[in-house]
Design a protein around this motif. Sequence first.
Motif, mmCIF file in Angstrom:
data_model
loop_
_atom_site.group_PDB
_atom_site.id
_atom_site.type_symbol
_atom_site.label_atom_id
_atom_site.label_comp_id
_atom_site.label_asym_id
_atom_site.label_seq_id
_atom_site.Cartn_x
_atom_site.Cartn_y
_atom_site.Cartn_z
ATOM 1 N N ILE A 135 0.821 -1.206 0.000
ATOM 2 C CA ILE A 135 0.000 0.000 0.000
ATOM 3 C C ILE A 135 0.860 1.264 0.000
ATOM 4 O O ILE A 135 0.460 2.307 -0.527
ATOM 5 N N GLY A 136 2.056 1.181 0.566
ATOM 6 C CA GLY A 136 2.930 2.352 0.656
ATOM 7 C C GLY A 136 3.398 2.860 -0.687
ATOM 8 O O GLY A 136 3.815 4.026 -0.802
ATOM 9 N N ILE A 137 3.362 2.001 -1.720
ATOM 10 C CA ILE A 137 3.721 2.452 -3.066
ATOM 11 C C ILE A 137 2.523 2.319 -4.016
ATOM 12 O O ILE A 137 2.680 2.191 -5.219
ATOM 13 N N GLY A 138 1.325 2.372 -3.446
ATOM 14 C CA GLY A 138 0.118 2.403 -4.258
ATOM 15 C C GLY A 138 -0.171 1.128 -5.022
ATOM 16 O O GLY A 138 -0.829 1.169 -6.065
ATOM 17 N N LEU A 139 0.293 -0.002 -4.505
ATOM 18 C CA LEU A 139 0.042 -1.287 -5.156
ATOM 19 C C LEU A 139 -0.762 -2.198 -4.234
ATOM 20 O O LEU A 139 -1.039 -1.852 -3.085
ATOM 21 N N ILE A 140 -1.116 -3.382 -4.750
ATOM 22 C CA ILE A 140 -1.806 -4.393 -3.957
ATOM 23 C C ILE A 140 -0.862 -5.573 -3.737
ATOM 24 O O ILE A 140 0.118 -5.733 -4.475
ATOM 25 N N PRO A 141 -1.144 -6.426 -2.768
ATOM 26 C CA PRO A 141 -0.317 -7.619 -2.608
ATOM 27 C C PRO A 141 -0.376 -8.510 -3.849
ATOM 28 O O PRO A 141 -1.407 -8.608 -4.514
ATOM 29 N N ASP A 142 0.753 -9.124 -4.171
ATOM 30 C CA ASP A 142 0.789 -10.151 -5.213
ATOM 31 C C ASP A 142 1.448 -11.394 -4.626
ATOM 32 O O ASP A 142 1.660 -11.476 -3.429
ATOM 33 N N GLY A 143 1.730 -12.361 -5.476
ATOM 34 C CA GLY A 143 2.244 -13.625 -4.957
ATOM 35 C C GLY A 143 1.227 -14.355 -4.099
ATOM 36 O O GLY A 143 1.585 -15.144 -3.214
ATOM 37 N N GLY A 144 -0.092 -14.091 -4.367
ATOM 38 C CA GLY A 144 -1.134 -14.738 -3.566
ATOM 39 C C GLY A 144 -1.297 -14.134 -2.191
ATOM 40 O O GLY A 144 -1.932 -14.737 -1.323
ATOM 41 N N GLY A 145 -0.756 -12.927 -1.982
ATOM 42 C CA GLY A 145 -0.824 -12.300 -0.662
ATOM 43 C C GLY A 145 -2.230 -12.200 -0.098
ATOM 44 O O GLY A 145 -2.436 -12.405 1.100
ATOM 45 N N HIS A 146 -3.214 -11.871 -0.962
ATOM 46 C CA HIS A 146 -4.600 -11.799 -0.496
ATOM 47 C C HIS A 146 -5.076 -13.159 0.010
ATOM 48 O O HIS A 146 -5.708 -13.261 1.072
ATOM 49 N N PHE A 147 -4.779 -14.196 -0.744
ATOM 50 C CA PHE A 147 -5.208 -15.550 -0.404
ATOM 51 C C PHE A 147 -4.563 -16.017 0.900
ATOM 52 O O PHE A 147 -5.249 -16.493 1.816
ATOM 53 N N PHE A 148 -3.251 -15.870 1.006
ATOM 54 C CA PHE A 148 -2.545 -16.411 2.164
ATOM 55 C C PHE A 148 -2.832 -15.615 3.428
ATOM 56 O O PHE A 148 -2.927 -16.193 4.519
ATOM 57 N N MET A 149 -3.006 -14.291 3.305
ATOM 58 C CA MET A 149 -3.370 -13.494 4.467
ATOM 59 C C MET A 149 -4.763 -13.880 4.954
ATOM 60 O O MET A 149 -5.005 -14.037 6.154
ATOM 61 N N LYS A 150 -5.696 -14.067 4.014
ATOM 62 C CA LYS A 150 -7.052 -14.467 4.395
ATOM 63 C C LYS A 150 -7.056 -15.845 5.050
ATOM 64 O O LYS A 150 -7.799 -16.099 6.010
ATOM 65 N N GLU A 151 -6.223 -16.775 4.538
ATOM 66 C CA GLU A 151 -6.126 -18.109 5.129
ATOM 67 C C GLU A 151 -5.659 -18.030 6.579
ATOM 68 O O GLU A 151 -6.081 -18.815 7.421
ATOM 69 N N ARG A 152 -4.785 -17.097 6.857
ATOM 70 C CA ARG A 152 -4.213 -16.975 8.204
ATOM 71 C C ARG A 152 -5.162 -16.292 9.189
ATOM 72 O O ARG A 152 -5.277 -16.720 10.344
ATOM 73 N N VAL A 153 -5.828 -15.212 8.767
ATOM 74 C CA VAL A 153 -6.552 -14.378 9.742
ATOM 75 C C VAL A 153 -8.014 -14.132 9.392
ATOM 76 O O VAL A 153 -8.733 -13.513 10.171
ATOM 77 N N GLY A 154 -8.492 -14.592 8.221
ATOM 78 C CA GLY A 154 -9.861 -14.320 7.808
ATOM 79 C C GLY A 154 -9.965 -13.037 6.997
ATOM 80 O O GLY A 154 -9.073 -12.182 7.038
ATOM 81 N N THR A 155 -11.066 -12.886 6.295
ATOM 82 C CA THR A 155 -11.224 -11.769 5.357
ATOM 83 C C THR A 155 -11.210 -10.390 6.019
ATOM 84 O O THR A 155 -10.480 -9.493 5.556
ATOM 85 N N PRO A 156 -12.001 -10.126 7.081
ATOM 86 C CA PRO A 156 -11.996 -8.777 7.659
ATOM 87 C C PRO A 156 -10.608 -8.320 8.113
ATOM 88 O O PRO A 156 -10.177 -7.206 7.812
ATOM 89 N N LYS A 157 -9.908 -9.192 8.849
ATOM 90 C CA LYS A 157 -8.565 -8.832 9.322
ATOM 91 C C LYS A 157 -7.577 -8.706 8.166
ATOM 92 O O LYS A 157 -6.702 -7.845 8.170
ATOM 93 N N ALA A 158 -7.712 -9.578 7.154
ATOM 94 C CA ALA A 158 -6.814 -9.514 6.004
ATOM 95 C C ALA A 158 -6.921 -8.151 5.327
ATOM 96 O O ALA A 158 -5.905 -7.537 4.974
ATOM 97 N N LYS A 159 -8.144 -7.670 5.135
ATOM 98 C CA LYS A 159 -8.324 -6.349 4.526
ATOM 99 C C LYS A 159 -7.633 -5.271 5.347
ATOM 100 O O LYS A 159 -6.943 -4.395 4.794
ATOM 101 N N GLN A 160 -7.815 -5.319 6.656
ATOM 102 C CA GLN A 160 -7.232 -4.287 7.518
ATOM 103 C C GLN A 160 -5.708 -4.306 7.472
ATOM 104 O O GLN A 160 -5.064 -3.257 7.377
ATOM 105 N N PHE A 161 -5.119 -5.506 7.539
ATOM 106 C CA PHE A 161 -3.656 -5.604 7.482
ATOM 107 C C PHE A 161 -3.125 -5.070 6.155
ATOM 108 O O PHE A 161 -2.120 -4.362 6.106
ATOM 109 N N ILE A 162 -3.796 -5.438 5.064
ATOM 110 C CA ILE A 162 -3.349 -5.013 3.732
ATOM 111 C C ILE A 162 -3.502 -3.505 3.570
ATOM 112 O O ILE A 162 -2.612 -2.838 3.039
ATOM 113 N N TRP A 163 -4.624 -2.962 4.025
ATOM 114 C CA TRP A 163 -4.866 -1.530 3.869
ATOM 115 C C TRP A 163 -3.905 -0.694 4.719
ATOM 116 O O TRP A 163 -3.467 0.374 4.291
ATOM 117 N N LYS A 164 -3.587 -1.169 5.912
ATOM 118 C CA LYS A 164 -2.712 -0.394 6.802
ATOM 119 C C LYS A 164 -1.229 -0.545 6.441
ATOM 120 O O LYS A 164 -0.466 0.414 6.551
#
Length: 260
Positions: A135-164
Amino acid sequence: MDFESIQVEYAERRATVSLNRPNVMNAMNFTMIQELAQCFELLRENKEIQILVLKGEGKAFSAGGDIKMMLTSGDPKDFEQIMSYITRLTLAFYQLPMITITQIHGAAAGLGFSLALASDVIVAEENSKLAMNFIGIGLIPDGGGHFFMKERVGTPKAKQFIWKGNVMDGNEALKLGLIDHKADDGEIEAMVDQIVGKFLSSPILAMLETKKILHAQKLSELENTLKMETEAQLRMRKTEDHLEGIKAFIEKRIQQFKGK
């Protein structure tokens, strides 16, 4: 097979893959991304290895994608090729018929953190610095970052971690469930060796069957996530916010994002 940016070592039923660009904190350039994809694809066919340890040489696990690569890959076709190899390495790593352990010291950021999260077991030093900081350089996670973060903490928390994009140490990451074990600084090699030894003295074939069954159920979701990440990342690369994020990083100043 000889590699330029990674090292691969074998010992009995264990393989160790080391990211080896220590002078740039193992930032992942196109060569490293290619070599990791090739390495994991080769390891998928290795019937003798049952444990893979992934680590970084020098002072960090990986600072993430190489900023210089982002600056020089202005041609969309070049960037599409980079993303295709990121997809290859992620899918090959996820489907490895072995238990994967990532050993983190120092920084694990961006694409490096996505790769770490893809592991079956994550061990990090207490004072390591972990961040899904695209997010600091205006991009989104790649390498499956959305998938693996959601697997670890669930969708609501994954969004918050990625956005922050916050930086976490080993203590915080353990509390949040983003890593599995925390090691005292300087003790991580010994802890990982103990974990490897415990797995190798267990009925590991049964464990690997469990991994195969569980991962097979999720493979199509990961493939779709990687496709969507590629498409979205190509769009984000064209935004003013991304250019501002890169410039601010190079100039070591606070970003001035405008939502454009």
